[in-house]
Write an enzyme that holds these catalytic residues in place. Structure first.
Site, PDB file in Angstrom:
ATOM      1  N   LYS A  83      33.343  39.480  40.609  1.00  0.00           N
ATOM      2  CA  LYS A  83      32.877  40.825  40.971  1.00  0.00           C
ATOM      3  C   LYS A  83      33.939  41.876  40.639  1.00  0.00           C
ATOM      4  O   LYS A  83      33.648  42.885  40.012  1.00  0.00           O
ATOM      5  CB  LYS A  83      32.546  40.901  42.478  1.00  0.00           C
TER       6      LYS A  83
ATOM      7  N   ARG B  90      44.209  33.451  40.891  1.00  0.00           N
ATOM      8  CA  ARG B  90      44.053  34.907  40.715  1.00  0.00           C
ATOM      9  C   ARG B  90      45.337  35.657  41.075  1.00  0.00           C
ATOM     10  O   ARG B  90      46.004  35.348  42.055  1.00  0.00           O
ATOM     11  CB  ARG B  90      42.918  35.369  41.622  1.00  0.00           C
TER      12      ARG B  90
ATOM     13  N   ARG C 114      49.863  38.373  44.670  1.00  0.00           N
ATOM     14  CA  ARG C 114      48.779  37.448  45.023  1.00  0.00           C
ATOM     15  C   ARG C 114      48.360  37.737  46.441  1.00  0.00           C
ATOM     16  O   ARG C 114      49.178  38.139  47.271  1.00  0.00           O
ATOM     17  CB  ARG C 114      49.256  35.996  44.911  1.00  0.00           C
TER      18      ARG C 114
ATOM     19  N   ARG D 278      35.713  30.990  53.440  1.00  0.00           N
ATOM     20  CA  ARG D 278      35.100  32.175  52.811  1.00  0.00           C
ATOM     21  C   ARG D 278      33.762  31.824  52.166  1.00  0.00           C
ATOM     22  O   ARG D 278      32.823  32.609  52.184  1.00  0.00           O
ATOM     23  CB  ARG D 278      36.075  32.782  51.799  1.00  0.00           C
TER      24      ARG D 278
HETATM   25  P1  ADP Z   1      35.721  38.252  42.999  1.00  0.00           P
HETATM   26  O1  ADP Z   1      36.041  39.719  42.950  1.00  0.00           O
HETATM   27  O2  ADP Z   1      34.255  37.986  42.838  1.00  0.00           O
HETATM   28  O3  ADP Z   1      36.284  37.558  44.203  1.00  0.00           O
HETATM   29  P2  ADP Z   1      37.472  38.121  40.658  1.00  0.00           P
HETATM   30  O4  ADP Z   1      36.829  39.106  39.753  1.00  0.00           O
HETATM   31  O5  ADP Z   1      38.728  38.539  41.325  1.00  0.00           O
HETATM   32  O6  ADP Z   1      36.405  37.567  41.743  1.00  0.00           O
HETATM   33  O7  ADP Z   1      37.708  36.784  39.825  1.00  0.00           O
HETATM   34  C1  ADP Z   1      38.425  35.694  40.380  1.00  0.00           C
HETATM   35  C2  ADP Z   1      39.374  35.119  39.345  1.00  0.00           C
HETATM   36  O8  ADP Z   1      38.594  34.469  38.326  1.00  0.00           O
HETATM   37  C3  ADP Z   1      40.216  36.171  38.641  1.00  0.00           C
HETATM   38  O9  ADP Z   1      41.533  35.672  38.496  1.00  0.00           O
HETATM   39  C4  ADP Z   1      39.536  36.380  37.274  1.00  0.00           C
HETATM   40  O10 ADP Z   1      40.473  36.647  36.249  1.00  0.00           O
HETATM   41  C5  ADP Z   1      38.841  35.037  37.043  1.00  0.00           C
HETATM   42  N1  ADP Z   1      37.513  35.194  36.427  1.00  0.00           N
HETATM   43  C6  ADP Z   1      36.613  36.188  36.656  1.00  0.00           C
HETATM   44  N2  ADP Z   1      35.490  36.002  35.917  1.00  0.00           N
HETATM   45  C7  ADP Z   1      35.681  34.850  35.208  1.00  0.00           C
HETATM   46  C8  ADP Z   1      34.884  34.130  34.244  1.00  0.00           C
HETATM   47  N3  ADP Z   1      33.652  34.549  33.893  1.00  0.00           N
HETATM   48  N4  ADP Z   1      35.405  32.993  33.724  1.00  0.00           N
HETATM   49  C9  ADP Z   1      36.649  32.569  34.089  1.00  0.00           C
HETATM   50  N5  ADP Z   1      37.450  33.200  34.973  1.00  0.00           N
HETATM   51  C10 ADP Z   1      36.980  34.337  35.544  1.00  0.00           C
HETATM   52  P1  AMP Z   2      37.330  40.336  49.254  1.00  0.00           P
HETATM   53  O1  AMP Z   2      38.475  41.150  48.705  1.00  0.00           O
HETATM   54  O2  AMP Z   2      35.989  40.955  48.945  1.00  0.00           O
HETATM   55  O3  AMP Z   2      37.416  38.884  48.870  1.00  0.00           O
HETATM   56  O4  AMP Z   2      37.465  40.397  50.839  1.00  0.00           O
HETATM   57  C1  AMP Z   2      38.606  39.865  51.495  1.00  0.00           C
HETATM   58  C2  AMP Z   2      38.336  39.770  52.991  1.00  0.00           C
HETATM   59  O5  AMP Z   2      38.102  41.066  53.550  1.00  0.00           O
HETATM   60  C3  AMP Z   2      37.096  38.960  53.376  1.00  0.00           C
HETATM   61  O6  AMP Z   2      37.355  37.565  53.438  1.00  0.00           O
HETATM   62  C4  AMP Z   2      36.770  39.559  54.752  1.00  0.00           C
HETATM   63  O7  AMP Z   2      37.650  39.079  55.760  1.00  0.00           O
HETATM   64  C5  AMP Z   2      37.091  41.033  54.542  1.00  0.00           C
HETATM   65  N1  AMP Z   2      35.926  41.793  54.049  1.00  0.00           N
HETATM   66  C6  AMP Z   2      35.815  42.436  52.849  1.00  0.00           C
HETATM   67  N2  AMP Z   2      34.628  43.036  52.728  1.00  0.00           N
HETATM   68  C7  AMP Z   2      33.947  42.769  53.885  1.00  0.00           C
HETATM   69  C8  AMP Z   2      32.655  43.095  54.371  1.00  0.00           C
HETATM   70  N3  AMP Z   2      31.806  43.839  53.630  1.00  0.00           N
HETATM   71  N4  AMP Z   2      32.298  42.643  55.590  1.00  0.00           N
HETATM   72  C9  AMP Z   2      33.138  41.911  56.332  1.00  0.00           C
HETATM   73  N5  AMP Z   2      34.370  41.547  55.942  1.00  0.00           N
HETATM   74  C10 AMP Z   2      34.784  41.981  54.722  1.00  0.00           C
END
Ligand code: ADP
Ligand code: AMP
Length: 216
Positions: A13, A127, A160, A172
């Site tokens: 995302k 990540r 990180r 999660r």
């Molecule tokens: P989210 O925001 O949904 O938690 P991220 O966009 O931070 O996920 O992606 C998680 C990790 O996976 C990041 O380190 C990113 O570089 C990697 N990543 C994202 N999309 C892909 C993909 N399509 N294939 C491989 N790695 C990906």
């Molecule tokens: P994210 O960066 O989206 O992975 O969110 C990291 C953490 O923030 C999650 O595991 C939750 O603890 C909190 N969080 C983020 N967005 C929300 C939401 N919309 N509702 C509740 N908790 C959230």
């Protein structure tokens, strides 16, 4: 254009949101980023949220709804925004509906990024982001062109997240299936849902999303 990105932690995302920001010039509103900023700043919200976030559980609906409601009133959201990580519960989804309706706004699309569970732990634990500009990277999937130097801003400092470990990913993911995945049906029923294959490589996912947005 007002978008919601849906998907489990590690689906991509944030990665795709950064690209939509560049292409369409609308801001990314990540509740996770906003909460982490509140934790770093030591605000009341940050103090209440920290332990919950570290454990991989969801912060209470009223906190995140208040944060988003305030944020979408900012002038940079006038032309639209991308909600990344919000809404995450049906209560938050109903609140989003009410919020938009009260402002006379409509939701353009909800993009679901579909990914198999098996890859999520690797994606999340590998990540990292640039500490200066927030550009996202991955130990194996998306490395900077020059090792240790951010492609976007040239910084050599990276960070990180404390919750990006294999243990917390399990909690999660449970929170995602229990609280967030019902939103897929919720938005499908409203005719707003479009799904993309998040197992494809990052550029492919971007072009699939762009195709959907061009016809939105
Ligand atoms: P989210 O925001 O949904 O938690 P991220 O966009 O931070 O996920 O992606 C998680 C990790 O996976 C990041 O380190 C990113 O570089 C990697 N990543 C994202 N999309 C892909 C993909 N399509 N294939 C491989 N790695 C990906
Ligand atoms: P994210 O960066 O989206 O992975 O969110 C990291 C953490 O923030 C999650 O595991 C939750 O603890 C909190 N969080 C983020 N967005 C929300 C939401 N919309 N509702 C509740 N908790 C959230």
């Amino acid at each position: 254009m007002r978008l919601i990105l849906l998907g489990p932690p590690g689906a991509g995302k944030g990665t795709q949101a950064q690209r939509i920001v560049e292409k369409f010039g609308i801001p990314q509103l990540s509740t996770g980023d906003m909460l982490r900023a509140a934790v770093s700043a030591g605000t009341d919200v940050g103090k209440r949220a920290k332990a919950v976030m570290d454990a991989g559980k969801l912060v209470s609906d009223d906190i995140v709804i208040a944060i988003v409601s305030e944020r979408i009133d900012q002038p940079d959201c006038a032309k639209g925004f991308i909600l990344d990580g919000f809404p995450r519960t049906l209560v938050q989804a109903d609140a989003t509906d009410a919020m938009l309706k009260a402002k006379g706004l409509d939701l353009s699309k909800v993009l679901e990024i579909k990914v198999n569970d098996e890859v999520l732990a690797d994606r999340v634990s590998g990540r990292y982001t640039c500490a200066n500009c927030g550009a996202g990277y991955h130990d194996t999937n998306l490395r900077p062109r020059q090792e240790g130097v951010c492609d976007r801003c040239g910084s050599t400092h990276f960070k990180r997240r404390p919750d990006d470990n294999r243990e917390t990913v399990v909690t999660r993911l449970q929170a995602y299936y229990k609280e967030t995945s019902p939103l897929i049906g919720y938005y499908h029923a409203k005719g707003k849902l479009a799904s993309v294959d998040g197992m494809a490589d990052i550029d492919r996912v971007t072009s699939d999303i762009e195709k959907i947005l061009e016809s939105a």
